[in-house]
Write a protein that holds these residues in place. Structure first.
Motif, PDB file in Angstrom:
ATOM      1  N   PHE A  22       0.843  -1.190   0.000  1.00 52.34           N
ATOM      2  CA  PHE A  22       0.000   0.000   0.000  1.00 52.34           C
ATOM      3  C   PHE A  22       0.875   1.235   0.000  1.00 52.34           C
ATOM      4  O   PHE A  22       1.719   1.422   0.882  1.00 52.34           O
ATOM      5  N   GLY A  23       0.691   2.087  -1.007  1.00 49.38           N
ATOM      6  CA  GLY A  23       1.504   3.278  -1.173  1.00 49.38           C
ATOM      7  C   GLY A  23       2.626   3.015  -2.147  1.00 49.38           C
ATOM      8  O   GLY A  23       3.753   2.708  -1.752  1.00 49.38           O
ATOM      9  N   ILE A  24       2.334   3.128  -3.426  1.00 44.78           N
ATOM     10  CA  ILE A  24       3.313   2.817  -4.471  1.00 44.78           C
ATOM     11  C   ILE A  24       4.102   4.053  -4.881  1.00 44.78           C
ATOM     12  O   ILE A  24       5.330   4.029  -4.981  1.00 44.78           O
ATOM     13  N   ASN A  25       3.362   5.141  -5.145  1.00 43.77           N
ATOM     14  CA  ASN A  25       3.989   6.412  -5.526  1.00 43.77           C
ATOM     15  C   ASN A  25       4.900   6.262  -6.738  1.00 43.77           C
ATOM     16  O   ASN A  25       5.904   6.969  -6.870  1.00 43.77           O
ATOM     17  N   TYR A  26       4.568   5.321  -7.606  1.00 41.21           N
ATOM     18  CA  TYR A  26       5.318   5.068  -8.845  1.00 41.21           C
ATOM     19  C   TYR A  26       6.788   4.768  -8.582  1.00 41.21           C
ATOM     20  O   TYR A  26       7.668   5.110  -9.370  1.00 41.21           O
ATOM     21  N   GLU A  27       7.084   4.134  -7.431  1.00 40.96           N
ATOM     22  CA  GLU A  27       8.441   3.704  -7.091  1.00 40.96           C
ATOM     23  C   GLU A  27       8.323   2.281  -6.561  1.00 40.96           C
ATOM     24  O   GLU A  27       7.829   2.053  -5.474  1.00 40.96           O
ATOM     25  N   LYS A  67       3.335  -4.341   3.178  1.00 42.65           N
ATOM     26  CA  LYS A  67       4.002  -3.039   3.217  1.00 42.65           C
ATOM     27  C   LYS A  67       2.957  -1.932   3.231  1.00 42.65           C
ATOM     28  O   LYS A  67       2.022  -1.940   2.416  1.00 42.65           O
ATOM     29  N   ILE A  68       3.116  -0.991   4.165  1.00 44.46           N
ATOM     30  CA  ILE A  68       2.159   0.116   4.279  1.00 44.46           C
ATOM     31  C   ILE A  68       2.926   1.430   4.368  1.00 44.46           C
ATOM     32  O   ILE A  68       3.741   1.632   5.272  1.00 44.46           O
ATOM     33  N   ASP A  69       2.647   2.326   3.440  1.00 48.53           N
ATOM     34  CA  ASP A  69       3.191   3.686   3.455  1.00 48.53           C
ATOM     35  C   ASP A  69       2.083   4.613   2.962  1.00 48.53           C
ATOM     36  O   ASP A  69       1.977   4.897   1.768  1.00 48.53           O
ATOM     37  N   ILE A  70       1.237   5.069   3.880  1.00 44.29           N
ATOM     38  CA  ILE A  70       0.003   5.766   3.482  1.00 44.29           C
ATOM     39  C   ILE A  70      -0.142   7.130   4.164  1.00 44.29           C
ATOM     40  O   ILE A  70      -1.260   7.570   4.471  1.00 44.29           O
ATOM     41  N   GLU A  71       0.983   7.791   4.407  1.00 42.18           N
ATOM     42  CA  GLU A  71       1.004   9.200   4.810  1.00 42.18           C
ATOM     43  C   GLU A  71       0.130   9.510   6.022  1.00 42.18           C
ATOM     44  O   GLU A  71      -0.782  10.321   5.959  1.00 42.18           O
ATOM     45  N   ASP A  84      -2.754   2.083  -4.654  1.00 44.51           N
ATOM     46  CA  ASP A  84      -2.408   3.494  -4.499  1.00 44.51           C
ATOM     47  C   ASP A  84      -3.323   4.303  -5.415  1.00 44.51           C
ATOM     48  O   ASP A  84      -3.291   4.132  -6.639  1.00 44.51           O
ATOM     49  N   PHE A  85      -4.148   5.172  -4.833  1.00 47.68           N
ATOM     50  CA  PHE A  85      -5.092   5.934  -5.656  1.00 47.68           C
ATOM     51  C   PHE A  85      -4.441   7.152  -6.305  1.00 47.68           C
ATOM     52  O   PHE A  85      -5.057   7.820  -7.128  1.00 47.68           O
ATOM     53  N   SER A  86      -3.161   7.443  -5.958  1.00 49.29           N
ATOM     54  CA  SER A  86      -2.502   8.635  -6.495  1.00 49.29           C
ATOM     55  C   SER A  86      -1.745   8.363  -7.790  1.00 49.29           C
ATOM     56  O   SER A  86      -1.284   9.297  -8.446  1.00 49.29           O
TER      57      SER A  86
END
Length: 340
Positions: free
Chosen positions: A146-151, A227-231, A171-173
């Motif tokens: 969760f949280g790809i950010n194109y990386e 994996k979670i990186d959701i600000e 990732d909705f962004s």
């Protein structure tokens, strides 16, 4: 001329050869992190060669070490408190500054019972994983990100290190995984523009779902690596996630968690209560590092973002117990899962 066997050098050479013969490990012996071949007859073909007793011993020892940390934390709170409500996150008026930070109370004191490997970029985007060897050949390996950010360097290295791991990314962004994932590996990845939250919000834009709902959509009952990186949404999401598992005593539905923590607008007491709920659910931190990109460039002089890796110490996940034989049902029958 003296007989060759009377020459001291000859005798030493002979003794050395005898030692090699008797003490050199045979080809059938194995070391802790051997990757087994598919010729094995049972599920041992996809986990490292720690036997049940040794693995259980390592887990027990790690828990004892961590319990000592819990006592040390209580003492540190008394010293700088004396109650959690009296502890400041980053005291600005100490000399020298800072005398301590919130991260000092929460070190990654749990020992991973396997090798620890950094997967992904050497910087923001990379994560530390406990025992990637345990899922190298695991046929039903499942990863959620969760949280790809194109990386996608982390996800790409998981694909490279394993034979069967399927990765679900959310990732909705952004519209897809990053360019690090080669086209040949696209068949093992599944991407959706959804967000992770503490409650389902399917009618909103973007759509938000709980982890439990997404797992049901995909036909999964267990995740190996999460994996979670959701600000900062990790607080709401994980609070809602762990609550029913703490109440029921059941293990969380994943083996380990790679989490970026965004310490914004929280008191120490609030953060402590949230962290202790993760511990109550069985999560133990085995690695941590600050987000130096954010610290040095986004907000110089602050340290309110940190990466943590946790092992789930409850249940029978692949990282703390050896799997059952292939003749018994696998945890995830539907590896690919239906499309949400």
């Amino acid at each position: 001329m003296a007989a060759p066997w009377r020459n001291p050098r000859t005798v030493l050479l002979f003794v050395g050869l005898l030692c090699l013969y008797f003490f050199w490990p045979s080809s059938s012996s194995s070391t802790p992190f051997t990757k087994f071949t598919s010729s094995s007859t049972d599920s041992a073909s996809y986990y490292s060669s720690l036997d049940d007793d040794e693995l259980a011993s390592r887990v027990t020892r790690s828990e004892k070490i961590y319990n000592k940390l819990l006592e040390d934390r209580k003492e540190l709170i008394k010293k700088h408190g004396p109650t959690p409500n009296d502890v400041a996150l980053f005291p600005p008026d100490k000399d020298p500054w800072p005398a301590y930070t919130v991260w000092d109370f929460f070190p990654a004191a749990y020992n991973c019972p396997h090798e620890i490997t950094r997967l992904g970029a050497l910087g923001d985007g990379g994560k530390w994983v406990c025992g990637i060897s345990r899922v190298e050949e695991k046929p039903d390996c499942i990863v959620y990100s969760f949280g790809i950010n194109y990386e996608s360097s982390f996800e790409a290295e998981i694909l490279a290190h394993t034979d069967h791991c399927q990765i679900w990314g959310y990732d909705f962004s952004v519209r897809s995984f990053g360019p690090e994932i080669p086209l040949l590996q696209k068949s093992r990845t599944h991407f959706f523009q959804y967000g992770l939250a503490g409650s389902d919000k399917p009618d909103e834009n973007p759509k938000m779902y709980t982890l439990e709902t997404l797992m049901k959509m995909n036909g999964h009952t267990h995740i190996d690596i999460l994996k979670i990186d959701i600000e900062r949404w990790e607080f709401e999401t994980l609070t809602a996630l762990v609550k029913p598992y703490i109440a029921s005593g059941k293990p969380l539905p994943f083996g380990q968690l790679q989490l970026e923590i965004h310490l914004w607008n929280l008191s120490f007491a609030e953060y402590l209560a949230w962290w202790e709920s993760l511990e109550a659910a069985g999560l133990r931190p085995f690695w941590t590092e600050p987000n130096l990109v954010y610290q040095n460039y986004n907000r110089p002089g602050t340290s309110d973002l940190a990466e943590y890796s946790f092992l789930n110490t409850k249940g029978d996940n692949i990282f703390i117990t050896n799997p059952k034989r292939r003749s018994e049902p696998e945890r995830n029958r539907n590896v690919h899962g239906p499309t949400p």
